[in-house]
Design an enzyme around this catalytic site. Structure first.
Site, PDB file in Angstrom:
ATOM      1  N   CYS A 159       0.674  -1.287   0.024  1.00 53.34           N
ATOM      2  CA  CYS A 159      -0.197   0.014  -0.079  1.00 53.34           C
ATOM      3  C   CYS A 159       0.889   1.235  -0.030  1.00 53.34           C
ATOM      4  O   CYS A 159       2.025   1.368   0.404  1.00 53.34           O
ATOM      5  CB  CYS A 159      -0.782  -0.005   1.305  1.00 53.34           C
ATOM      6  N   ARG A 203       5.192   0.077  -6.126  1.00 52.49           N
ATOM      7  CA  ARG A 203       4.963  -0.787  -4.652  1.00 52.49           C
ATOM      8  C   ARG A 203       4.327  -1.867  -5.080  1.00 52.49           C
ATOM      9  O   ARG A 203       4.076  -2.818  -4.160  1.00 52.49           O
ATOM     10  CB  ARG A 203       4.474   0.228  -3.625  1.00 52.49           C
ATOM     11  N   TRP A 229      -2.966  -2.805  -1.551  1.00 56.20           N
ATOM     12  CA  TRP A 229      -2.398  -3.979  -2.100  1.00 56.20           C
ATOM     13  C   TRP A 229      -3.033  -4.938  -1.075  1.00 56.20           C
ATOM     14  O   TRP A 229      -2.745  -4.966   0.167  1.00 56.20           O
ATOM     15  CB  TRP A 229      -0.760  -3.973  -1.906  1.00 56.20           C
ATOM     16  N   ASN A 232      -1.578   1.608   5.842  1.00 58.11           N
ATOM     17  CA  ASN A 232      -0.687   0.526   5.239  1.00 58.11           C
ATOM     18  C   ASN A 232      -0.043  -0.556   6.270  1.00 58.11           C
ATOM     19  O   ASN A 232       0.415  -0.046   7.330  1.00 58.11           O
ATOM     20  CB  ASN A 232       0.587   1.361   4.641  1.00 58.11           C
ATOM     21  N   GLY A 233      -0.290  -1.704   6.202  1.00 59.49           N
ATOM     22  CA  GLY A 233       0.298  -2.622   7.012  1.00 59.49           C
ATOM     23  C   GLY A 233      -0.871  -3.574   7.331  1.00 59.49           C
ATOM     24  O   GLY A 233      -1.851  -3.704   6.839  1.00 59.49           O
ATOM     25  N   GLU A 288      17.270 -17.700  -9.241  1.00 63.52           N
ATOM     26  CA  GLU A 288      16.950 -16.237  -9.701  1.00 63.52           C
ATOM     27  C   GLU A 288      16.141 -16.238 -11.116  1.00 63.52           C
ATOM     28  O   GLU A 288      15.149 -15.426 -11.194  1.00 63.52           O
ATOM     29  CB  GLU A 288      17.982 -15.295  -9.423  1.00 63.52           C
ATOM     30  N   LYS A 346      12.501 -14.812 -11.716  1.00 63.72           N
ATOM     31  CA  LYS A 346      12.156 -13.911 -12.627  1.00 63.72           C
ATOM     32  C   LYS A 346      11.178 -14.116 -13.704  1.00 63.72           C
ATOM     33  O   LYS A 346      10.239 -13.256 -13.951  1.00 63.72           O
ATOM     34  CB  LYS A 346      13.361 -13.117 -13.175  1.00 63.72           C
ATOM     35  N   GLU A 402       7.672 -14.621 -11.990  1.00 63.94           N
ATOM     36  CA  GLU A 402       6.796 -13.513 -11.491  1.00 63.94           C
ATOM     37  C   GLU A 402       6.406 -12.355 -12.504  1.00 63.94           C
ATOM     38  O   GLU A 402       5.184 -11.867 -12.377  1.00 63.94           O
ATOM     39  CB  GLU A 402       7.785 -12.751 -10.653  1.00 63.94           C
ATOM     40  N   HIS A 426      17.731 -36.469  -8.879  1.00 66.03           N
ATOM     41  CA  HIS A 426      17.202 -36.896  -7.483  1.00 66.03           C
ATOM     42  C   HIS A 426      15.718 -36.458  -7.628  1.00 66.03           C
ATOM     43  O   HIS A 426      15.243 -36.449  -6.688  1.00 66.03           O
ATOM     44  CB  HIS A 426      17.992 -36.377  -6.525  1.00 66.03           C
ATOM     45  N   LYS A 443       6.302  -4.076  -4.285  1.00 59.39           N
ATOM     46  CA  LYS A 443       7.581  -3.796  -4.539  1.00 59.39           C
ATOM     47  C   LYS A 443       8.069  -3.843  -3.253  1.00 59.39           C
ATOM     48  O   LYS A 443       9.226  -4.262  -2.942  1.00 59.39           O
ATOM     49  CB  LYS A 443       7.802  -2.451  -4.948  1.00 59.39           C
TER      50      LYS A 443
HETATM   51  C1  F6R Z   1      11.705 -10.368  -6.979  1.00 55.94           C
HETATM   52  C2  F6R Z   1      11.667  -9.285  -5.889  1.00 55.94           C
HETATM   53  C3  F6R Z   1      11.695  -9.797  -4.444  1.00 55.94           C
HETATM   54  C4  F6R Z   1      12.337  -8.930  -3.582  1.00 55.94           C
HETATM   55  C5  F6R Z   1      11.895  -9.517  -2.054  1.00 55.94           C
HETATM   56  C6  F6R Z   1      12.743  -8.536  -1.149  1.00 55.94           C
HETATM   57  O1  F6R Z   1      11.970  -9.700  -8.150  1.00 55.94           O
HETATM   58  O2  F6R Z   1      12.127  -8.304  -6.198  1.00 55.94           O
HETATM   59  O3  F6R Z   1      11.679 -11.064  -4.414  1.00 55.94           O
HETATM   60  O4  F6R Z   1      13.597  -9.213  -3.875  1.00 55.94           O
HETATM   61  O5  F6R Z   1      10.539  -9.021  -1.955  1.00 55.94           O
HETATM   62  O6  F6R Z   1      12.408  -7.313  -1.170  1.00 55.94           O
HETATM   63  P1  F6R Z   1      13.559  -6.210  -0.770  1.00 55.94           P
HETATM   64  O7  F6R Z   1      14.704  -6.451  -1.289  1.00 55.94           O
HETATM   65  O8  F6R Z   1      13.078  -5.056  -0.638  1.00 55.94           O
HETATM   66  O9  F6R Z   1      13.790  -6.750   0.756  1.00 55.94           O
END
Ligand code: F6R
Length: 608
Positions: free
Chosen positions: A2, A27, A74, A98-99, A480, A484, A487, A503, A603
């Site tokens: 949020c 975000r 969110w 927010n929260g 990773e 990527k 997501e 395995h 975000k």
């Molecule tokens: C994936 C991504 C998330 C963040 C995770 C941690 O592309 O961006 O997996 O890496 O939510 O976020 P931060 O780095 O802000 O603690």
């Protein structure tokens, strides 16, 4: 996650509130709303989905008023519907939040029994209901706010306006960040400095437990006990950042292309480009004497930590305990108080990472924060801050923050190796020289691999599942790559250690399964090629990411081979990040997904 904005101003605020919300879009959110006070009455417009829906509502039914609060939601408690969108109104009180209010169901049950009628499924509504109740019972606005804050528990950033006071916004923080912006005859409130950048660069962050009263000419801030406090005003650098896409289609594309520059910038803080030495920047963390290191983070940041573990163990012979932050503190790991702990977070606000940090602090460890946002909570609570200096990352999928985290961890591990005497001065110079060459190599790769990746993405966009394999530091990179891809394209993908294939996951291999193998010609190459053979023998389609030597050495038939420059193994994870990021990006573009704001993702994840 949020986003909150508030303005107590001297001109109409609705348009400006929505402009500020746009700067918080990065975000992640799924509904939005704005409330103002017009002729002594609270008015609001809300809409599901993206901000243009809210703008359309405002165009149909404009909103006047020189005071207001606005919100991007969110969804956590309750579907992302208009009814659940903030601001929530109860009897002349408007609230954005927010929260998570953790004791909301207890309060809700209690108030429902007393006759209160709840109209949303949200946890936030209890805040508005409590404030309305306290006002009915005769408390003033300030007393009602204080009483409400004593009643709720959990994580919150709150902004409140009262219909009977069109010149004041009340705000409170316990967890998610909240910044006060100082203007000329106007005051502002925002989830971060980026939101406030068009209005002011003079900001003060509320500290956990603070609440504040903002009028047009200033703000009064109170601590948890209700005492007046001052919080330092700072000149934010966020205004300097242009939050636009330049000539790129998406922020993610722009951020992928910013990596050579961002990494140069980050490295400049940690290494001497001329002498090829690591600078003494470790502050209170003495890598020479710590017996071990703990690392914790979430998502992509965790995967950068996992690569960091390989480096700290190899170059500094420092044992590293690492886990995702949501598990770390529950494992009751026997931590050595003489050790140090590193917390990696782009936003610096991730709730699980922050909770792990506090757990380690309680155990007596020295705390280091590898963050992009120096004003963040994680940075503020650390003994030493290691900025990654990537600049604002707007695309929800992390790209340049990941490679800048890696660059910082690489430099720190080499510095630690030198401090511990596990690498010589000559080895240090050699490793740093490779790090310094990295931005140039990245630029070259970005200029050359796009056509091959785009072509491959077209095929990948038709697949349902994808497997990524790697060994050594290419293993976290495989994870990773899978993260990527899933997501932003929503294609199911998994990253595995190449040796684990037989395995279990090998059962998945057939002619429909692309297997992306990340294998520079390093000391693990032969072994990884054996694993590739296992895939080829079962008809799996191999996408091979390797270097000139690797491409020449492998005689296997592949669906595609992406040939990368031959690089030293310390820089390989950053260089091979480029094809995996571009592959996910172009696949998502082919599929027409919302690349910068993928569904369900946020975000900055400020709830556990
Ligand atoms: C994936 C991504 C998330 C963040 C995770 C941690 O592309 O961006 O997996 O890496 O939510 O976020 P931060 O780095 O802000 O603690």
């Amino acid at each position: 996650m949020c986003g909150i904005v508030g303005i107590v101003g001297n001109q109409p605020v609705a348009g400006r509130l929505v402009e500020a919300l746009k700067r918080l879009e990065y975000r992640g959110y799924d509904s939005a709303g704005v409330a103002t006070i017009v002729d002594g009455r609270l008015e609001r417009r809300r809409a599901e989905g993206k901000l243009f829906n809210l703008e359309r509502r405002l165009a149909e039914e404009p909103l006047g008023g020189t005071i207001g609060v606005a919100h991007t939601r969110w969804a956590t408690h309750g579907a992302p519907t208009e009814a659940n969108a903030h601001p929530h109104f109860v009897e002349g009180v408007a609230v954005v939040h927010n929260g998570i209010i953790e004791n909301f169901s207890e309060i809700r049950d209690e108030m429902t029994a007393e006759g209160a009628a709840f109209t949303t499924e949200t946890d936030t509504e209890v805040v508005a209901q409590l404030l309305a109740k306290y006002r009915r019972e005769g408390l003033g606005r300030r007393e009602a706010m204080h009483a409400m804050l004593r009643r709720v528990t959990g994580a919150y950033a709150l902004a409140v306006i009262f219909e009977d006071d069109p010149s004041t916004i009340m705000a409170a923080r316990s967890g998610p960040p909240l910044a006060i912006g100082y203007g000329q005859g106007e005051m502002f409130l925002g989830s971060d400095a980026i939101a406030l950048a068009p209005f002011t660069n003079e900001i003060a962050y509320l500290v956990d437990g603070d609440w504040a009263i903002l009028g047009r000419d200033g703000a009064f801030i109170f601590d948890n006990d209700g005492n007046r406090v001052e919080r330092p005003r700072q000149i934010s650098s966020a205004a300097a950042y242009l939050i636009d896409k330049g000539n790129h289609r998406h922020f993610m594309e722009k951020e992928i292309h910013e990596q050579p520059e961002a990494i140069s910038h980050a490295l400049g803080h940690y290494v001497d480009f001329l002498r090829h030495e690591v600078k003494p920047v470790t502050g209170e963390i003495d890598f020479a004497s710590v017996p071990s290191l703990a690392i914790s983070a979430c998502g992509t940041a965790y995967l950068s930590g996992l690569i960091g573990k390989y480096w700290f163990e190899r170059y500094a012979r420092l044992p590293v305990e690492i886990d995702v932050a949501s598990e770390f503190r529950y494992r009751e790991i026997p931590l050595n108080p003489a050790s140090a702990a590193l917390f990696i977070s782009q936003s610096g606000e991730t709730a699980d990472t922050l909770a792990s940090l506090r757990y380690c602090r309680e155990q007596g460890l020295k705390i280091g924060a590898v963050v992009n946002t120096r004003e963040s909570t994680i940075a503020r609570e650390a003994d030493s801050v290691f900025p990654i200096l990537a600049g604002p990352e707007i695309g929800v999928a992390s790209t340049k923050a990941f490679t800048c985290q890696l660059a910082v961890l690489a430099a720190l591990s080499v510095g630690a190796g030198r401090a511990r005497g596990t690498i010589s001065a000559e080895e240090e110079r050699e490793l740093v020289r490779h790090l310094c060459e990295m931005p140039r190599i990245m630029s070259r790769v970005l200029n050359t691999i796009q056509p091959a990746i785009e072509q491959l993405s077209r095929d990948l966009s038709k697949c349902r599942d994808v497997l990524y394999l790697g060994r050594g530091t290419s293993y976290p990179l495989a994870m990773e790559g899978a993260l990527k891809l899933k997501e932003i394209s929503y294609i199911h993908a998994e990253g595995y250690a190449a040796g684990e294939l037989k395995h279990g996951p090998i059962a998945l291999i057939d002619e429909n399964m692309p297997v992306i193998v990340i294998a520079p010609h390093d000391r693990f190459f032969e072994k990884t090629v054996s694993n590739m053979q296992e895939v080829a023998a079962r008809g799996g389609r191999i996408i091979f990411m390797t270097d000139e030597k690797g491409a020449a050495a492998s005689r296997l038939e592949t669906m595609a081979t992406i040939v990368m420059p031959t690089v030293h193994e310390i820089v390989a994870p950053m260089i091979y990040s480029l094809p995996i990021q571009l592959l996910a990006y172009h696949t998502a573009v082919f599929m027409g997904t919302d690349v910068d704001q993928p569904r369900n993702l946020a975000k900055s994840v400020t709830v556990e």
